[in-house]
Scaffold this motif. Structure first.
Motif, PDB file in Angstrom:
ATOM      1  N   ALA A  91      -5.455  -1.935  -1.878  1.00  0.00           N
ATOM      2  CA  ALA A  91      -3.857  -1.355  -1.227  1.00  0.00           C
ATOM      3  C   ALA A  91      -4.065  -0.039  -1.709  1.00  0.00           C
ATOM      4  O   ALA A  91      -2.769   0.803  -1.465  1.00  0.00           O
ATOM      5  CB  ALA A  91      -2.904  -2.109  -1.896  1.00  0.00           C
ATOM      6  N   GLY A  92      -5.156   0.565  -2.427  1.00  0.00           N
ATOM      7  CA  GLY A  92      -4.997   2.047  -2.799  1.00  0.00           C
ATOM      8  C   GLY A  92      -4.736   2.337  -4.061  1.00  0.00           C
ATOM      9  O   GLY A  92      -4.541   3.459  -4.355  1.00  0.00           O
ATOM     10  N   TYR A  93      -4.340   1.476  -5.056  1.00  0.00           N
ATOM     11  CA  TYR A  93      -3.974   1.760  -6.436  1.00  0.00           C
ATOM     12  C   TYR A  93      -4.945   1.974  -7.336  1.00  0.00           C
ATOM     13  O   TYR A  93      -6.058   1.255  -7.265  1.00  0.00           O
ATOM     14  CB  TYR A  93      -3.092   0.768  -6.773  1.00  0.00           C
ATOM     15  N   SER A  94      -4.949   3.117  -7.730  1.00  0.00           N
ATOM     16  CA  SER A  94      -6.215   3.869  -8.552  1.00  0.00           C
ATOM     17  C   SER A  94      -5.613   4.253  -9.825  1.00  0.00           C
ATOM     18  O   SER A  94      -6.341   4.917 -10.722  1.00  0.00           O
ATOM     19  CB  SER A  94      -6.965   4.993  -7.862  1.00  0.00           C
ATOM     20  N   ALA A 145       0.806  -1.011  -0.055  1.00  0.00           N
ATOM     21  CA  ALA A 145       0.054  -0.003  -0.116  1.00  0.00           C
ATOM     22  C   ALA A 145       0.859   1.308  -0.214  1.00  0.00           C
ATOM     23  O   ALA A 145       1.826   1.272   0.696  1.00  0.00           O
ATOM     24  CB  ALA A 145      -0.911   0.000   1.151  1.00  0.00           C
ATOM     25  N   GLY A 146       0.490   2.172  -0.873  1.00  0.00           N
ATOM     26  CA  GLY A 146       1.365   3.438  -1.032  1.00  0.00           C
ATOM     27  C   GLY A 146       2.508   3.284  -1.820  1.00  0.00           C
ATOM     28  O   GLY A 146       3.109   4.244  -2.340  1.00  0.00           O
TER      29      GLY A 146
END
Length: 282
Positions: free
Chosen positions: A245-248, A202-203
């Motif tokens: 995990a926040g990937y967009s 994540a990030g």
């Protein structure tokens, strides 16, 4: 009127390898594709300045530039080449520079073995040492390095990073905006720890690349990538984990396959867009 949602589909240029940069950009425009992943040698053939203009005039995003890396030899010229790659990525405003870190020193893809090093830990340490030099340089230019772990069958000649966990271990000493990782379904689907490692990333996820893993593999295993749905990968858990995990960012379709390359690129682009919509989503 409600704004149209951004399509996250990106065409990695080598999926339609017969197309030049100009042809690939034109193909994206004709097929309504909003992003493209570029390769350095094709950009050089087109010309960096002209490529920047073509992409800008077409309104495309550059989802990645491939590739930097091959850092295990310890050759100072490798660092110089990577600095040039970083500069090119900055000019293209690429979301990341994909880093294929290199195999064992002396092992060259497609060539018989000569004098080589079999010291795998030392090769990985050379990657860490090179990143310590390159990451700040990339950060100063607003470029994110994206470490790509490759399937273990490529460990000897292309990438001594074989798991997402190993890539994260090397990325973590550096700021996330300087060094991230690539999640490529072809390379990570087999790993029993992959979902846990995607959550850990994540990030740090700089690129999500998709294609299928064919069975049986062809004689040249480099060309064992298939259109999604034509191999063994279950895409839903991987895609869901990457999203969690926040990937967009953009999702690249990257296929190395002799039959795909021999086919009409327009037909291939239409085919992969259909499979993408069915198995990955827009």
């Amino acid at each position: 009127m409600r704004a149209r949602a951004k399509s996250r589909f990106s065409l990695n240029q080598w999926t339609t390898r017969r197309w030049s940069v100009a042809e690939a950009v034109d193909g994206c425009v004709r097929h309504g594709v909003e992003a493209i992943g570029l390769w350095r040698q094709d950009v050089a053939a087109q010309g960096l300045k002209e490529t920047v203009e073509l992409v800008a005039d077409a309104g495309l995003r550059v989802s990645s530039l491939c590739r930097g890396g091959f850092l295990t030899s310890g050759d100072p010229q490798a660092l110089d080449d990577n600095r040039r790659a970083i500069d090119e990525a900055a000019e293209l405003d690429a979301a990341c520079l994909v880093m294929v870190v290199g195999g064992l020193p002396g092992v060259v893809p497609g060539r018989p073995l000569g004098a080589i090093s079999r010291d795998l830990p030392a090769a990985r340490e050379r990657v860490a040492e090179a990143l310590a030099v390159l990451a700040p340089y990339a950060g100063e230019r607003g470029v994110r390095l994206a470490l790509e772990p490759l399937h273990p069958m490529y460990c000897a000649d292309r990438a001594v990073l074989s798991t997402l966990g190993q890539a994260l271990d090397l990325a973590e000493p550096h700021p996330p905006e300087q060094v991230g990782v690539v999640v490529d379904t072809f390379h990570v689907w087999w790993d029993p720890d992959v979902l846990e490692q995607i959550a850990r990333a994540a990030g740090r996820i700089a690129s999500y690349q998709v294609c299928d893993f064919l069975s049986p593999l062809p004689a040249d295993v480099l060309l064992g990538r298939g259109v999604m749905g034509e191999g063994v990968i279950d895409f839903a858990p991987l895609t869901e984990a990457v999203a969690a995990a926040g990937y967009s960012g953009d999702i690249e379709v990257e296929i190395f396959n002799a039959d795909v390359w021999a086919a009409d690129p327009d037909e291939i682009l239409a085919r992969v867009r259909s499979s993408f919509a069915e198995l990955i989503g827009e």
